[in-house]
Design an enzyme around this catalytic site. Sequence first.
Site, PDB file in Angstrom:
ATOM      1  N   HIS A   1       5.196   5.388  13.427  1.00 29.99           N
ATOM      2  CA  HIS A   1       5.354   6.351  12.116  1.00 29.99           C
ATOM      3  C   HIS A   1       4.505   6.759  11.140  1.00 29.99           C
ATOM      4  O   HIS A   1       4.733   7.795  10.424  1.00 29.99           O
ATOM      5  CB  HIS A   1       6.535   5.536  11.243  1.00 29.99           C
ATOM      6  CG  HIS A   1       6.036   4.529  10.391  1.00 29.99           C
ATOM      7  ND1 HIS A   1       5.687   3.225  10.916  1.00 29.99           N
ATOM      8  CD2 HIS A   1       5.287   4.689   9.232  1.00 29.99           C
ATOM      9  CE1 HIS A   1       5.202   2.489   9.903  1.00 29.99           C
ATOM     10  NE2 HIS A   1       4.939   3.299   8.982  1.00 29.99           N
TER      11      HIS A   1
ATOM     12  N   GLU B   1      -2.643   5.164   2.764  1.00 30.55           N
ATOM     13  CA  GLU B   1      -2.149   3.647   2.169  1.00 30.55           C
ATOM     14  C   GLU B   1      -3.622   3.016   1.844  1.00 30.55           C
ATOM     15  O   GLU B   1      -3.481   2.180   0.908  1.00 30.55           O
ATOM     16  CB  GLU B   1      -1.603   3.117   3.375  1.00 30.55           C
ATOM     17  CG  GLU B   1       0.049   3.155   3.639  1.00 30.55           C
ATOM     18  CD  GLU B   1       0.029   4.496   4.427  1.00 30.55           C
ATOM     19  OE1 GLU B   1      -0.884   5.201   4.890  1.00 30.55           O
ATOM     20  OE2 GLU B   1       1.321   4.834   4.613  1.00 30.55           O
TER      21      GLU B   1
ATOM     22  N   ARG C   1       1.692   8.228   8.856  1.00 28.85           N
ATOM     23  CA  ARG C   1       1.593   9.763   8.495  1.00 28.85           C
ATOM     24  C   ARG C   1       0.232  10.528   9.164  1.00 28.85           C
ATOM     25  O   ARG C   1       0.356  11.820   9.822  1.00 28.85           O
ATOM     26  CB  ARG C   1       1.289   9.973   7.189  1.00 28.85           C
ATOM     27  CG  ARG C   1       1.587  11.239   6.278  1.00 28.85           C
ATOM     28  CD  ARG C   1       1.483  10.856   4.745  1.00 28.85           C
ATOM     29  NE  ARG C   1       2.870  10.270   4.417  1.00 28.85           N
ATOM     30  CZ  ARG C   1       3.727  11.469   4.016  1.00 28.85           C
ATOM     31  NH1 ARG C   1       3.719  12.678   3.847  1.00 28.85           N
ATOM     32  NH2 ARG C   1       5.026  10.843   3.485  1.00 28.85           N
TER      33      ARG C   1
ATOM     34  N   GLU D   1       0.252  -8.966  -1.617  1.00 30.42           N
ATOM     35  CA  GLU D   1      -0.450  -8.703  -0.522  1.00 30.42           C
ATOM     36  C   GLU D   1      -1.855  -7.668  -0.628  1.00 30.42           C
ATOM     37  O   GLU D   1      -1.901  -6.479  -0.463  1.00 30.42           O
ATOM     38  CB  GLU D   1       0.382  -7.627   0.414  1.00 30.42           C
ATOM     39  CG  GLU D   1      -0.071  -7.678   1.736  1.00 30.42           C
ATOM     40  CD  GLU D   1       0.748  -6.873   2.640  1.00 30.42           C
ATOM     41  OE1 GLU D   1       0.884  -5.424   2.656  1.00 30.42           O
ATOM     42  OE2 GLU D   1       1.610  -7.219   3.672  1.00 30.42           O
TER      43      GLU D   1
ATOM     44  N   HIS E   1      11.719   5.793  13.433  1.00 36.18           N
ATOM     45  CA  HIS E   1      11.746   5.873  12.228  1.00 36.18           C
ATOM     46  C   HIS E   1      12.630   7.298  11.820  1.00 36.18           C
ATOM     47  O   HIS E   1      12.854   7.976  12.701  1.00 36.18           O
ATOM     48  CB  HIS E   1      10.401   6.202  11.727  1.00 36.18           C
ATOM     49  CG  HIS E   1       9.978   5.868  10.225  1.00 36.18           C
ATOM     50  ND1 HIS E   1      10.491   7.074   9.758  1.00 36.18           N
ATOM     51  CD2 HIS E   1       9.543   5.067   9.375  1.00 36.18           C
ATOM     52  CE1 HIS E   1       9.935   6.944   8.195  1.00 36.18           C
ATOM     53  NE2 HIS E   1       9.599   5.681   8.266  1.00 36.18           N
TER      54      HIS E   1
ATOM     55  N   ASP F   1       0.647  -1.366  -0.027  1.00 42.23           N
ATOM     56  CA  ASP F   1       0.153  -0.152  -0.017  1.00 42.23           C
ATOM     57  C   ASP F   1       0.889   1.188   0.056  1.00 42.23           C
ATOM     58  O   ASP F   1       0.455   2.302   0.411  1.00 42.23           O
ATOM     59  CB  ASP F   1      -0.820   0.151   1.415  1.00 42.23           C
ATOM     60  CG  ASP F   1      -0.203  -0.191   2.549  1.00 42.23           C
ATOM     61  OD1 ASP F   1       1.312  -0.169   2.368  1.00 42.23           O
ATOM     62  OD2 ASP F   1      -0.681  -0.162   3.522  1.00 42.23           O
TER      63      ASP F   1
HETATM   64  C1  UD1 Z   1       6.158   5.126   4.071  1.00 39.71           C
HETATM   65  C2  UD1 Z   1       5.017   4.644   3.342  1.00 39.71           C
HETATM   66  C3  UD1 Z   1       4.232   3.880   4.656  1.00 39.71           C
HETATM   67  C4  UD1 Z   1       5.181   2.948   5.034  1.00 39.71           C
HETATM   68  C5  UD1 Z   1       6.283   3.516   5.709  1.00 39.71           C
HETATM   69  C6  UD1 Z   1       7.022   2.232   6.232  1.00 39.71           C
HETATM   70  C7  UD1 Z   1       3.880   5.949   1.814  1.00 39.71           C
HETATM   71  C8  UD1 Z   1       2.793   7.032   1.497  1.00 39.71           C
HETATM   72  N1  UD1 Z   1       4.183   5.770   2.978  1.00 39.71           N
HETATM   73  O1  UD1 Z   1       5.997   6.213   4.861  1.00 39.71           O
HETATM   74  O2  UD1 Z   1       3.128   3.311   4.163  1.00 39.71           O
HETATM   75  O3  UD1 Z   1       4.374   2.474   6.455  1.00 39.71           O
HETATM   76  O4  UD1 Z   1       7.254   4.202   4.354  1.00 39.71           O
HETATM   77  O5  UD1 Z   1       8.346   3.002   6.773  1.00 39.71           O
HETATM   78  O6  UD1 Z   1       4.194   5.319   1.055  1.00 39.71           O
HETATM   79  N2  UD1 Z   1      13.476   8.970   5.760  1.00 39.71           N
HETATM   80  C9  UD1 Z   1      14.703   9.180   5.622  1.00 39.71           C
HETATM   81  N3  UD1 Z   1      15.570   7.866   5.445  1.00 39.71           N
HETATM   82  C10 UD1 Z   1      14.941   6.886   4.891  1.00 39.71           C
HETATM   83  C11 UD1 Z   1      13.259   6.754   5.028  1.00 39.71           C
HETATM   84  C12 UD1 Z   1      12.748   7.923   5.283  1.00 39.71           C
HETATM   85  O7  UD1 Z   1      15.606  10.011   5.898  1.00 39.71           O
HETATM   86  O8  UD1 Z   1      15.612   5.843   4.686  1.00 39.71           O
HETATM   87  C13 UD1 Z   1      12.788  10.209   6.249  1.00 39.71           C
HETATM   88  C14 UD1 Z   1      12.787  11.299   5.273  1.00 39.71           C
HETATM   89  O9  UD1 Z   1      12.859  12.716   5.526  1.00 39.71           O
HETATM   90  C15 UD1 Z   1      11.370  11.272   4.404  1.00 39.71           C
HETATM   91  C16 UD1 Z   1      10.632  10.893   5.734  1.00 39.71           C
HETATM   92  O10 UD1 Z   1      11.303   9.893   6.407  1.00 39.71           O
HETATM   93  O11 UD1 Z   1      11.017  12.610   3.831  1.00 39.71           O
HETATM   94  C17 UD1 Z   1       9.284  10.192   5.339  1.00 39.71           C
HETATM   95  O12 UD1 Z   1       9.468   9.057   4.434  1.00 39.71           O
HETATM   96  P1  UD1 Z   1       8.112   8.823   3.395  1.00 39.71           P
HETATM   97  O13 UD1 Z   1       8.536   7.753   2.687  1.00 39.71           O
HETATM   98  O14 UD1 Z   1       7.453  10.021   2.864  1.00 39.71           O
HETATM   99  O15 UD1 Z   1       7.047   8.426   4.361  1.00 39.71           O
HETATM  100  P2  UD1 Z   1       7.086   7.173   5.566  1.00 39.71           P
HETATM  101  O16 UD1 Z   1       6.399   7.528   6.716  1.00 39.71           O
HETATM  102  O17 UD1 Z   1       8.373   6.426   5.791  1.00 39.71           O
HETATM  103  N1  UDP Z   2      11.334  -3.177  10.891  1.00 39.18           N
HETATM  104  C1  UDP Z   2      12.721  -3.203  11.134  1.00 39.18           C
HETATM  105  N2  UDP Z   2      13.482  -2.384  11.574  1.00 39.18           N
HETATM  106  C2  UDP Z   2      12.991  -1.197  12.442  1.00 39.18           C
HETATM  107  C3  UDP Z   2      11.658  -1.282  12.419  1.00 39.18           C
HETATM  108  C4  UDP Z   2      10.935  -2.330  11.948  1.00 39.18           C
HETATM  109  O1  UDP Z   2      13.146  -3.975  10.032  1.00 39.18           O
HETATM  110  O2  UDP Z   2      13.799  -0.740  13.095  1.00 39.18           O
HETATM  111  C5  UDP Z   2      10.455  -4.082  10.112  1.00 39.18           C
HETATM  112  C6  UDP Z   2       9.572  -4.966  10.621  1.00 39.18           C
HETATM  113  O3  UDP Z   2       9.902  -6.226  11.172  1.00 39.18           O
HETATM  114  C7  UDP Z   2       8.519  -5.352   9.690  1.00 39.18           C
HETATM  115  C8  UDP Z   2       8.745  -3.942   8.787  1.00 39.18           C
HETATM  116  O4  UDP Z   2       9.876  -3.334   9.242  1.00 39.18           O
HETATM  117  O5  UDP Z   2       9.008  -6.242   8.654  1.00 39.18           O
HETATM  118  C9  UDP Z   2       7.598  -2.947   8.966  1.00 39.18           C
HETATM  119  O6  UDP Z   2       7.675  -1.706   8.588  1.00 39.18           O
HETATM  120  P1  UDP Z   2       7.127  -0.299   8.798  1.00 39.18           P
HETATM  121  O7  UDP Z   2       6.756  -0.494  10.416  1.00 39.18           O
HETATM  122  O8  UDP Z   2       8.153   0.494   8.725  1.00 39.18           O
HETATM  123  O9  UDP Z   2       6.089  -0.043   8.176  1.00 39.18           O
HETATM  124  P2  UDP Z   2       4.460  -0.581   7.753  1.00 39.18           P
HETATM  125  O10 UDP Z   2       4.606  -2.038   7.909  1.00 39.18           O
HETATM  126  O11 UDP Z   2       3.870  -0.048   8.848  1.00 39.18           O
HETATM  127  O12 UDP Z   2       4.015  -0.389   6.305  1.00 39.18           O
END
Ligand code: UD1
Ligand code: UDP
Length: 373
Positions: free
Chosen positions: A207, A134, A209, A120, A240, A98
């Site tokens: 984490h 999502e 949004r 999924e 996160h 998603d």
């Molecule tokens: C995204 C997904 C969410 C998922 C999550 C998993 C969307 C809209 N959201 O949300 O479904 O649950 O990933 O973790 O697709 N950042 C870093 N380094 C990284 C990753 C993130 O610095 O490796 C920071 C950046 O500032 C970035 C912010 O985190 O702008 C948010 O990342 P983003 O992918 O926009 O949203 P997530 O909340 O991670």
């Molecule tokens: N996870 C990880 N390291 C962390 C936190 C989570 O490897 O520090 C793994 C967790 O085991 C799961 C996945 O990340 O497999 C879940 O991802 P996240 O919570 O970022 O996103 P969501 O599932 O909510 O989309």
Amino acid sequence: MIKKKIVLTVGCRPDCIKLMPLVKEFKKRDSLEVILLSTGQHREMLDQVFDVFNEYPDYDLEIMKPGQSLFDITTNILNKIQVTMEEIKPDLVLVHGDTSTAFVTALACYYMQIPIGHVEAGLRTYNIYSPFPEEFNRQGIGLIAKYNFAPTKLAKQNLLNEGKDPKSIYVTGNTVIDAMKHTVVDDYHHSELDWVGSNKLIFITAHRRENLGEPMHNMFRAIRRVLDEHKDLKAVYPIHMNPLVRKAADEELGDCDRIHIIEPIEVFDCHNFEARSYLILTDSGGIQEEAPAYGVPVLVMRDTTERPEGVEAGTLKLVGTSEEVIYKEFSELLNNKEYYNKMAKAINPYGDGHACERIADILEEKEYEEWEN
Ligand code: UD1
Ligand code: UDP
């Protein structure tokens, strides 16, 4: 033999973790050619997954920027993906779950009339604002997908209720359960677990949004109050990388000496931490699928879940984001042993560890059996 050219698209931590076992399985199959495409929606958190599985993208769109908006993610992927797909000329593109990476890739493929497989598929809350964005992303991909790989019967039923062609839906189990077969080990060590010692480990992630801002402050305040009252708890929170999450956690939990806020951990570590936890508090989707297998109660700090199987089985409880409700539910689980024991039972409603074999068999047009959950 002419191989079927399949692009697997990853962008964020969870889709990458869950597609990696599929990459490994496809590479064993003679008739499938695997191309790994990363949108780079995440950077460090994605690199961590590539390193763990020792698989690296053939193409990387590298779109991430700090504090990116949904507009940034969507337009940057759309702007870059067309030429890449034109170069690859895939027979099929697989997207996962998603995330915006998955939805925007599916949209681009629709524009280019490239068939999509959705791994999924069929999870639903039917509230497009929760989880946001999502739920919309997942439903949108459902409109486009030629193959729908539903993890459970319930997910299949959702798709049937929406009028999807039954022949396009396959119940496979969730690929994360395949990955979990090898991650949790008895002789596991980590300095944070040494710090926890004989105290009860509380594992936290957050984490979403829609939880940024006040809801997240409420969640952290509730956790803080409980930690202050129970001296036998120690909490580990791999945080996160979103700067807004970090700011809220620092403001509410920064000076609490019974919580360690650490950098994101590798998935191997994450599963081992989950398995050793007394209790998990999270708003993650994926952790709701993993923790039930370890018999660890989870308080889900969200108003809705697209994973009701674990709630029905009694291991997950939805507690929303109100400070008082989380405080009450968290305290109750610590004070009422009978209640805790009722939640702490190992179940596995999300898969039997053979999802990847099933998906590969389907794409190779071989005989396969649906997962009978
Ligand atoms: C995204 C997904 C969410 C998922 C999550 C998993 C969307 C809209 N959201 O949300 O479904 O649950 O990933 O973790 O697709 N950042 C870093 N380094 C990284 C990753 C993130 O610095 O490796 C920071 C950046 O500032 C970035 C912010 O985190 O702008 C948010 O990342 P983003 O992918 O926009 O949203 P997530 O909340 O991670
Ligand atoms: N996870 C990880 N390291 C962390 C936190 C989570 O490897 O520090 C793994 C967790 O085991 C799961 C996945 O990340 O497999 C879940 O991802 P996240 O919570 O970022 O996103 P969501 O599932 O909510 O989309």
